[in-house]
Motif scaffolding. Sequence first.
Motif, mmCIF file in Angstrom:
data_model
loop_
_atom_site.group_PDB
_atom_site.id
_atom_site.type_symbol
_atom_site.label_atom_id
_atom_site.label_comp_id
_atom_site.label_asym_id
_atom_site.label_seq_id
_atom_site.Cartn_x
_atom_site.Cartn_y
_atom_site.Cartn_z
ATOM 1 N N ARG A 26 29.571 29.769 6.636
ATOM 2 C CA ARG A 26 28.867 28.452 6.980
ATOM 3 C C ARG A 26 27.757 28.427 7.902
ATOM 4 O O ARG A 26 26.830 27.742 7.732
ATOM 5 C CB ARG A 26 30.295 27.603 7.356
ATOM 6 N N PHE A 27 28.106 28.922 9.065
ATOM 7 C CA PHE A 27 27.109 28.708 10.162
ATOM 8 C C PHE A 27 25.793 29.571 9.789
ATOM 9 O O PHE A 27 24.538 29.049 10.027
ATOM 10 C CB PHE A 27 27.568 29.468 11.515
ATOM 11 N N GLU A 28 25.952 30.724 9.277
ATOM 12 C CA GLU A 28 24.751 31.540 8.742
ATOM 13 C C GLU A 28 23.715 30.569 7.743
ATOM 14 O O GLU A 28 22.557 30.656 7.826
ATOM 15 C CB GLU A 28 24.998 32.637 8.043
ATOM 16 N N ARG A 29 24.388 29.745 7.135
ATOM 17 C CA ARG A 29 23.934 28.867 5.890
ATOM 18 C C ARG A 29 23.527 27.400 6.327
ATOM 19 O O ARG A 29 23.253 26.517 5.418
ATOM 20 C CB ARG A 29 24.658 29.077 4.759
ATOM 21 N N ARG A 30 24.011 26.977 7.701
ATOM 22 C CA ARG A 30 23.859 25.876 8.268
ATOM 23 C C ARG A 30 24.504 24.817 7.508
ATOM 24 O O ARG A 30 23.973 23.662 7.337
ATOM 25 C CB ARG A 30 22.287 25.450 8.645
#
Length: 88
Positions: A26-30
């Motif tokens: 999730r965080f890698e893809r914002r």
Amino acid sequence: MAELERPERLQIMLTSDELAALENWRFERRMPSRSAAVRELLRRGLHADGFLTAAQGAKSQDFGILPNSGPNSGIVDGASRDQGGGKL
């Protein structure tokens, strides 16, 4: 009270490793939320399995697991596509 855009709720249980993998993805893809990340992963899984194919010209506003259905949705299901079918 305003009506919810997505009124259905799905509760799942994850191990701490599964949750960490989801959060990292999730965080890698914002992604804006866990829910958005889970919906995107479900959409990708369904697409990889050939369940749905987006029509040419689909817009990002159609984001979700299943786009709105209807005569102009341009959604082709895997069974129809495999049998030479067309748009639903």
